[in-house]
Structure formats: C-alpha cells, structure tokens
Design a protein around this motif. Structure first.
Motif, PDB file in Angstrom:
ATOM      1  N   ALA A   1       0.846  -1.204   0.000  1.00 11.40           N
ATOM      2  CA  ALA A   1       0.000   0.000   0.000  1.00 11.40           C
ATOM      3  C   ALA A   1       0.875   1.245   0.000  1.00 11.40           C
ATOM      4  CB  ALA A   1      -0.897  -0.002   1.235  1.00 11.40           C
ATOM      5  N   PHE A   2       0.404   2.283  -0.660  1.00 12.63           N
ATOM      6  CA  PHE A   2       1.146   3.551  -0.712  1.00 12.63           C
ATOM      7  C   PHE A   2       1.254   4.134   0.693  1.00 12.63           C
ATOM      8  CE2 PHE A   2       0.927   8.222  -1.248  1.00 12.63           C
ATOM      9  CZ  PHE A   2       2.138   8.402  -1.893  1.00 12.63           C
ATOM     10  N   PHE A   3       0.104   4.137   1.368  1.00 16.85           N
ATOM     11  CA  PHE A   3       0.083   4.662   2.729  1.00 16.85           C
ATOM     12  C   PHE A   3      -0.841   3.803   3.564  1.00 16.85           C
ATOM     13  CE2 PHE A   3      -1.793   7.350   6.013  1.00 16.85           C
ATOM     14  CZ  PHE A   3      -0.656   7.798   6.643  1.00 16.85           C
ATOM     15  N   LYS A   4      -0.359   3.400   4.718  1.00 20.21           N
ATOM     16  CA  LYS A   4      -1.106   2.418   5.496  1.00 20.21           C
ATOM     17  C   LYS A   4      -1.037   2.767   6.979  1.00 20.21           C
ATOM     18  CE  LYS A   4      -1.118  -2.629   5.859  1.00 20.21           C
ATOM     19  NZ  LYS A   4      -0.329  -3.779   5.390  1.00 20.21           N
ATOM     20  N   VAL A   5      -2.219   2.820   7.599  1.00 20.06           N
ATOM     21  CA  VAL A   5      -2.302   3.061   9.034  1.00 20.06           C
ATOM     22  C   VAL A   5      -2.812   1.776   9.655  1.00 20.06           C
ATOM     23  CG1 VAL A   5      -3.533   4.320  10.838  1.00 20.06           C
ATOM     24  CG2 VAL A   5      -2.735   5.525   8.816  1.00 20.06           C
ATOM     25  N   GLN A   6      -2.095   1.259  10.646  1.00 16.86           N
ATOM     26  CA  GLN A   6      -2.453  -0.056  11.162  1.00 16.86           C
ATOM     27  C   GLN A   6      -2.636  -0.040  12.677  1.00 16.86           C
ATOM     28  OE1 GLN A   6       0.412  -2.957   9.902  1.00 16.86           O
ATOM     29  NE2 GLN A   6      -1.196  -4.194   8.979  1.00 16.86           N
ATOM     30  N   GLY A   7      -3.884  -0.131  13.100  1.00 17.25           N
ATOM     31  CA  GLY A   7      -4.206  -0.270  14.523  1.00 17.25           C
ATOM     32  C   GLY A   7      -3.604   0.793  15.426  1.00 17.25           C
ATOM     33  N   ILE A   8      -3.653   2.079  14.989  1.00 16.49           N
ATOM     34  CA  ILE A   8      -3.001   3.099  15.818  1.00 16.49           C
ATOM     35  C   ILE A   8      -3.865   3.474  17.024  1.00 16.49           C
ATOM     36  CG2 ILE A   8      -1.528   4.037  14.015  1.00 16.49           C
ATOM     37  CD1 ILE A   8      -3.544   6.361  13.733  1.00 16.49           C
TER      38      ILE A   8
ATOM     39  N   VAL B   1      -7.787   7.977  19.967  1.00 16.27           N
ATOM     40  CA  VAL B   1      -7.762   7.176  18.743  1.00 16.27           C
ATOM     41  C   VAL B   1      -7.565   5.740  19.197  1.00 16.27           C
ATOM     42  CG1 VAL B   1      -6.525   6.692  16.605  1.00 16.27           C
ATOM     43  CG2 VAL B   1      -6.797   9.047  17.372  1.00 16.27           C
ATOM     44  N   ASN B   2      -8.470   4.873  18.784  1.00 18.83           N
ATOM     45  CA  ASN B   2      -8.457   3.530  19.362  1.00 18.83           C
ATOM     46  C   ASN B   2      -8.489   2.465  18.270  1.00 18.83           C
ATOM     47  OD1 ASN B   2      -8.568   1.433  21.103  1.00 18.83           O
ATOM     48  ND2 ASN B   2     -10.521   1.984  22.073  1.00 18.83           N
ATOM     49  N   GLY B   3      -7.323   2.092  17.806  1.00 22.44           N
ATOM     50  CA  GLY B   3      -7.231   1.012  16.842  1.00 22.44           C
ATOM     51  C   GLY B   3      -7.728   1.365  15.455  1.00 22.44           C
ATOM     52  N   VAL B   4      -7.329   2.508  14.941  1.00 21.71           N
ATOM     53  CA  VAL B   4      -7.756   2.903  13.591  1.00 21.71           C
ATOM     54  C   VAL B   4      -6.820   2.285  12.548  1.00 21.71           C
ATOM     55  CG1 VAL B   4      -7.912   4.863  11.999  1.00 21.71           C
ATOM     56  CG2 VAL B   4      -8.859   5.044  14.311  1.00 21.71           C
ATOM     57  N   SER B   5      -7.402   1.674  11.516  1.00 22.42           N
ATOM     58  CA  SER B   5      -6.626   1.159  10.388  1.00 22.42           C
ATOM     59  C   SER B   5      -7.275   1.610   9.088  1.00 22.42           C
ATOM     60  CB  SER B   5      -6.599  -0.373  10.392  1.00 22.42           C
ATOM     61  OG  SER B   5      -6.096  -0.850  11.600  1.00 22.42           O
ATOM     62  N   PHE B   6      -6.483   2.077   8.158  1.00 19.71           N
ATOM     63  CA  PHE B   6      -6.995   2.299   6.803  1.00 19.71           C
ATOM     64  C   PHE B   6      -5.820   2.396   5.838  1.00 19.71           C
ATOM     65  CE2 PHE B   6      -6.665   6.527   8.702  1.00 19.71           C
ATOM     66  CZ  PHE B   6      -6.055   7.283   7.732  1.00 19.71           C
TER      67      PHE B   6
ATOM     68  N   VAL C   1     -13.198   7.487   4.879  1.00 21.11           N
ATOM     69  CA  VAL C   1     -13.105   6.747   6.137  1.00 21.11           C
ATOM     70  C   VAL C   1     -13.865   7.566   7.165  1.00 21.11           C
ATOM     71  CG1 VAL C   1     -11.573   5.863   7.929  1.00 21.11           C
ATOM     72  CG2 VAL C   1     -10.833   5.827   5.537  1.00 21.11           C
ATOM     73  N   ALA C   2     -14.925   6.942   7.766  1.00 19.67           N
ATOM     74  CA  ALA C   2     -15.691   7.658   8.785  1.00 19.67           C
ATOM     75  C   ALA C   2     -15.273   7.142  10.146  1.00 19.67           C
ATOM     76  CB  ALA C   2     -17.182   7.438   8.568  1.00 19.67           C
ATOM     77  N   ILE C   3     -15.024   8.086  11.070  1.00 21.95           N
ATOM     78  CA  ILE C   3     -14.649   7.643  12.415  1.00 21.95           C
ATOM     79  C   ILE C   3     -15.540   8.307  13.452  1.00 21.95           C
ATOM     80  CG2 ILE C   3     -12.231   7.074  11.946  1.00 21.95           C
ATOM     81  CD1 ILE C   3     -11.488   9.776  13.035  1.00 21.95           C
ATOM     82  N   ASN C   4     -15.686   7.605  14.593  1.00 23.24           N
ATOM     83  CA  ASN C   4     -16.382   8.179  15.733  1.00 23.24           C
ATOM     84  C   ASN C   4     -15.767   7.595  16.994  1.00 23.24           C
ATOM     85  OD1 ASN C   4     -18.170   9.790  17.047  1.00 23.24           O
ATOM     86  ND2 ASN C   4     -19.863   8.312  16.960  1.00 23.24           N
ATOM     87  N   HIS C   5     -15.655   8.386  18.032  1.00 26.10           N
ATOM     88  CA  HIS C   5     -15.014   7.973  19.279  1.00 26.10           C
ATOM     89  C   HIS C   5     -13.670   7.283  19.018  1.00 26.10           C
ATOM     90  CE1 HIS C   5     -18.601   9.178  21.244  1.00 26.10           C
ATOM     91  NE2 HIS C   5     -19.345   8.249  20.688  1.00 26.10           N
TER      92      HIS C   5
END
Lengths: 335, 240
Positions: B2-9, B19-24, B207-211
């Motif tokens: 992936a060009f850019f990857k966020v994993q379980g931050i 921020v609780n376990g965001v991945s995209f 990517v939609a996030i809440n809490h």
C-alpha cells in the motif's frame, strides 16, 4: 539594504574616529560600545531572530573572559589566544547546554539560560585553585595606548555584524525566523528545529565568547562578580538588543551606543555637568544629587526599556520609519 | 504494497482513548476523506501521522517504510506534508518568505528555492498577496498559504486539515478546484473536512470515524448511506 553606502560610510567613520577623538576616556567608551555590538549581535541572533530568549549572555561572556585569563595565568600563553579559543570553548558549552535545554520552550528556556549564568558564576567563585575566586585574575595589558584595542574591538564588531548578516540572508536565516514565528509550523515544514536552534545558539555563544576574551585583554582584570554579572552583562545584552531593535542587523550597533552612553551619563553625573553646577553654585545639596543620579543608572535602564517597549516595540532600528515619520510630522507645522 | 497504510493506531489522552485502533489504507493518487463528528479524533490522527504526537500502539507505513516513531521534520522529509486546522502562518514574514522557508527543504541555492516558491504561490493563486505580511491576510488566503507552504516541501502525500472551514461559497468553489488541481499534479491527499459538499465531490474513498474508531469505509455514496454514520451524526432517532 536600500542604501548600501550607509554601512560603508559608518565603517569609514569608525575607522578614523579614534584618530580624531584623542581623549582616552572617549576612546575607552568607544571600545566598550564596540564590545557591546558583538555581544548584542550574538544575543540578537539567538533571541531576536530565532526567538529563544537568552537571559544568561554572561555565561558565554564570562567563559570567554576566563578562557583568556586562564591561558595567561595558568599556561603562560598570551591572552590574545583567548579570542579564538574563548569563542570556540563557549561553543563547546553552548552545544551540550542547547542539546539538553532546547527541549524547553519560551520562558522556561530563558530561565535555563539564567541558571547556566549562575552556575558559572558560582563555579568561578568557588573553584579558587583554578580561578582564585573573588580575588580575580590579573592579566598584563599588551598595549598602553587604547588604539590597538579599539581596532581589535572594531574588527570583532564588524565580524559579528557581517556574520549575523550573512547567516540571516542564507537558508539558516529563513529557518531561524520560521522557528521564531511558529516552531510547530517550522517542524512540519521539514525543519529540524532542535538542530537549527542549537546552530543559532552556537554562533551566538561564539560571538559573545570572543567579546568576553576581548574584555579580559582590554581591562586586564576580571573577577566572577564582573564577567558573570547578571545585571551588568546578561541584562545589558538584552537591553542592547531591545533598545536597538530585536531582529534587526544594525539594532545592536545603535543599542550598544545608546546603552553605553546612558550608563556613562548617569555614572558620571551627566559627564561631570552636575559636578560643575555643584562647584560653581556652591549649592550644598548638589553632592547628594550627584550621588543619587549616579546610583540611579540601573533605574534609568528600566525606564528606558519601558519607554522603548511602549513607543518603539521594534526598537530604534526596527521602528526607524516610525521615528522618521513622527520627526517629519512634528517639524511640518513649523514650516 | 500500500502507498500509505495506518495499522491499529492508538493514542491516549490521560485515560481517554482519543484514537483507538484505527486502520486504513490510501492508494497512490487518490483523495481519501476523513470524516466524523466533532471530537471524533480526526485531527489527532493527523497529528499521529505527522509525528506531532507519539503512538501508543500500532504502526504507520508510507511507501512501504515505517514512518511512525520518526520526528515531525523527518516525516516531512520523507514526503508527507500537512496543513493545520488552526492556521499557523509565520506571521511576521511575507507570504513569499513563508513559502521560500518551506522550499529550502529540497532546493538548496536560494535562487532555486525562490523559483519554486514563486511557482507554488502561482499554482495556489496567491500571487496577488506575494509581498504581503502573512498576518495581514484574510482567513481564506491564510488557509491557502498553509496549503502553499505544505506544497513547497514537494510532498508525495499531503494532509489537509479543514482547509475549507470558514470559507464563503465562492471561496469554497476555489478551494475545491485547488484540491483537485493538487491531486491532478500527482499528489495523494488525505483530507479532513466537515463540509459535506467538499468531501462528497472530491473524495475517491472515505473513512468515517467516531469515538476514535473507524465506523465505515468505502465510496462517498456507501459511507453516507451507512446506518452507523447516520447514527454518529444525527443520533438514534434518525437511524435508517
């Protein structure tokens, strides 16, 4: 920069000044002014341009001064070697200090520099086997005439101004000002703010350290109370910067001139005018007035700073256009 | 890769998991919209990507390399630029000097940096304000200056934090045009935005996030019809 001839005219004037001004006392004052130009330029680089307020310029000044003095008293080397070495060793102090203390921001950093100042003052006082403590160190002066000192001081003053000018035109200059304006923005623009703040501090320390070594060579005597003095060196450096113009190349030059003049006017009771009045009129209270006036020079600094901050927040050089405008306006009705 | 990857931050503020376990993941060349109600953690995610905050857990990868743990300026050197929601212009510098300071990152002789700065200013339509002091600019232009400054570091990925907030409809159109122009120049974009008009028209992927947690991912149409997203924005009663 609009009138590139300005600085050269000034330089020419400063070169021939001691030849016209033969009075040793005024030559002495001019040497002090030039020394303050170097200290003020150093302070201005780290505080005025980079925005990290240095409250302990005397730490580097005193370190440079003691380097020169110890070279002569302990190693028997000419104190003149203190000029380059004092600058270099001041950098050697600034480097670890900056590395640790630049994690602090704003007033906290300023307080850390104040602490550095006090640490060195105490070390110099207590470590008697090295520094002779409060007795101080005597260095034989090389020249009787003031002229050689004047030209050395002038060279150092020019070195400081040219250094600051060159730095501020370069990439470093852009980075320093970016850090002053917003450290977080600077960091996200890819600027290693810790590195560049240290770079700025090291250049400042170098210039201030050289000035300290010059002081030792010129005065021939130093003690911890004088060269690590908080109010005579550290605060004075800030005043030179603020009065002349924070973040301006020529500010310290103007600031140094004014501050040394103000200090002397008060210290000598208006260059002896008050004394003369007292003698010629025979008023008994004049001796009291002279005493109070000479003691009030520190107070006068405070008042001067308040006036400058209120009316010329960018200092005399920074607000020069404002001064010119108001002078022009006040003249106009008369015409 | 992936060009850019966020994993379980994960990021805690005190006991609160902001921020609780965001991945995209973000593909090269696309515009990824990051949406969510106020306080859901969007700007915090930017601050984590940018290295302004340290991660408690997880990993962030850019072009196959781990960038989490690097300092902010190092991340910028790798090619991730950002703008700030609360604009941070270098106030007492001119617009040109602001951008030159940025351009120095990859262009060393001053003349090169000035050239790049002038081109970037023109690209963003700020030529008119070039010699103005940054603090004198109106808000729309300050937001634009943020973008210009970030672009002058020549990023491959740019994080835009509410660059359209507080703009009038005309300025909004211009902002949308500029963002598309940035994408067309080959820069990948992650954008945080409240204004639906902006996010819906330009995003390839949302990517939609809440809490602090991801509640939906997909195309704009998929995300806005997602019941979780509607619930997050409007509450239980509006549940589709």
């Amino acid at each position: 920069m609009k009138r590139p001839s300005g600085p050269f005219l000034l330089l020419g004037l400063l070169l021939i000044l001691p030849l016209m001004l033969r009075d040793a006392y005024y030559q002495h004052l001019m040497i002090l002014v030039l020394m303050w130009v170097a200290i003020g330029s150093g302070w201005n680089l780290i505080s005025g341009f980079t925005g990290q307020v240095l409250f302990g310029a005397a730490a580097f000044f005193g370190f440079g001064a003691y380097t020169a003095a110890l070279l002569s008293s302990k190693l028997g080397v000419s104190a003149w070697w203190g000029l380059p070495l004092g600058g270099i060793l001041s950098v050697a102090i600034a480097f670890p200090f900056g590395w640790i203390c630049f994690r602090l921001r704003g007033p906290y950093f300023a307080l850390a520099t104040l602490a550095l100042n006090e640490i060195f003052r105490h070390v110099a006082t207590i470590w008697e086997s090295l520094t002779d403590g409060m007795i101080g160190i005597l260095v034989m002066q090389t020249f009787i005439s003031k002229l050689p000192y004047y030209y050395v001081a002038l060279a150092i003053a020019i070195l400081s101004i040219v250094t600051v000018d060159l730095v501020m035109r370069s990439r470093w200059g852009y980075y320093f000002v970016s850090i002053r304006e917003d450290q977080d923005a600077a960091e996200s623009m890819g600027i290693d703010t810790l590195y560049y703040k240290m770079l700025s501090l090291c250049i400042s320390a170098f210039l201030i350290g050289i000035a300290g070594a010059l002081y030792t060579n010129y005065m021939g005597f130093i003690d911890p109370k004088v060269v690590f003095s908080l109010h005579e060196i550290s605060i004075m450096a800030i005043l030179v910067g603020i009065v002349g113009g924070v973040g301006t190349i020529y500010g310290p030059l103007v600031g140094a001139f004014i501050m040394v003049a103000v200090q002397e006017i008060f210290r000598t009771g208006g260059f002896g005018v008050l004394h003369f009045i007292g003698q010629s009129t025979g008023w008994p209270f004049m001796s009291g007035v002279i005493k109070y006036v000479s003691e009030a020079h520190v107070l006068s600094f405070g008042i001067l700073v308040i006036v400058v901050i209120l009316f010329l927040p960018n200092g005399i050089v920074g607000d020069w256009s404002l001064i010119r405008k108001s002078l022009f306006k006040s003249k106009k009705p008369a015409v | 890769m992936a060009f850019f990857k966020v994993q379980g931050i994960v990021k805690f503020f005190g006991g609160l998991a902001a921020v609780n376990g965001v991945s995209f993941e973000v593909k090269e060349g696309e515009i990824c919209g990051l949406i969510g109600p106020n306080g859901s953690g969007k700007t915090t995610i930017f601050n984590l990507i940018n290295g302004y905050f340290a991660l408690a857990k997880g990993e962030i990868q850019f072009q196959g390399e781990k960038i989490s743990g690097l300092k902010t300026h190092q991340i910028c050197q790798r090619g991730v630029g950002r703008t700030f929601q609360v604009v941070k212009p270098l106030k007492r510098m001119t617009v040109l000097d602001n951008v030159i300071a940025s351009a120095f990152l990859r262009h060393h002789p001053r003349s090169d940096a000035v050239k790049l700065a002038e081109e970037t200013i023109e690209f963003c339509g700020l030529t008119h304000y070039k010699d103005k002091i940054a603090k004198s600019l109106p808000i729309a232009s300050r937001k634009r200056l943020e973008i210009t400054r970030a672009l002058a570091t020549q990023p491959k990925l740019i994080l835009l934090d509410e660059t359209a907030a507080g703009l009038n409809p005309h300025e909004l159109e211009e902002a949308i045009r500029l963002i598309k122009k940035i994408r067309d120049s080959g820069i990948t974009i992650i954008i945080v935005e409240h204004i639906m008009k902006v996010i819906m028209t330009i995003s390839d992927h949302i990517v939609a996030i809440n809490h602090g947690m991801v509640i939906a991912k997909g195309t704009p149409a998929e995300v806005v019809s997602n019941p979780e997203v509607i619930k997050a924005y409007f509450g239980e009663d509006y549940r589709a």
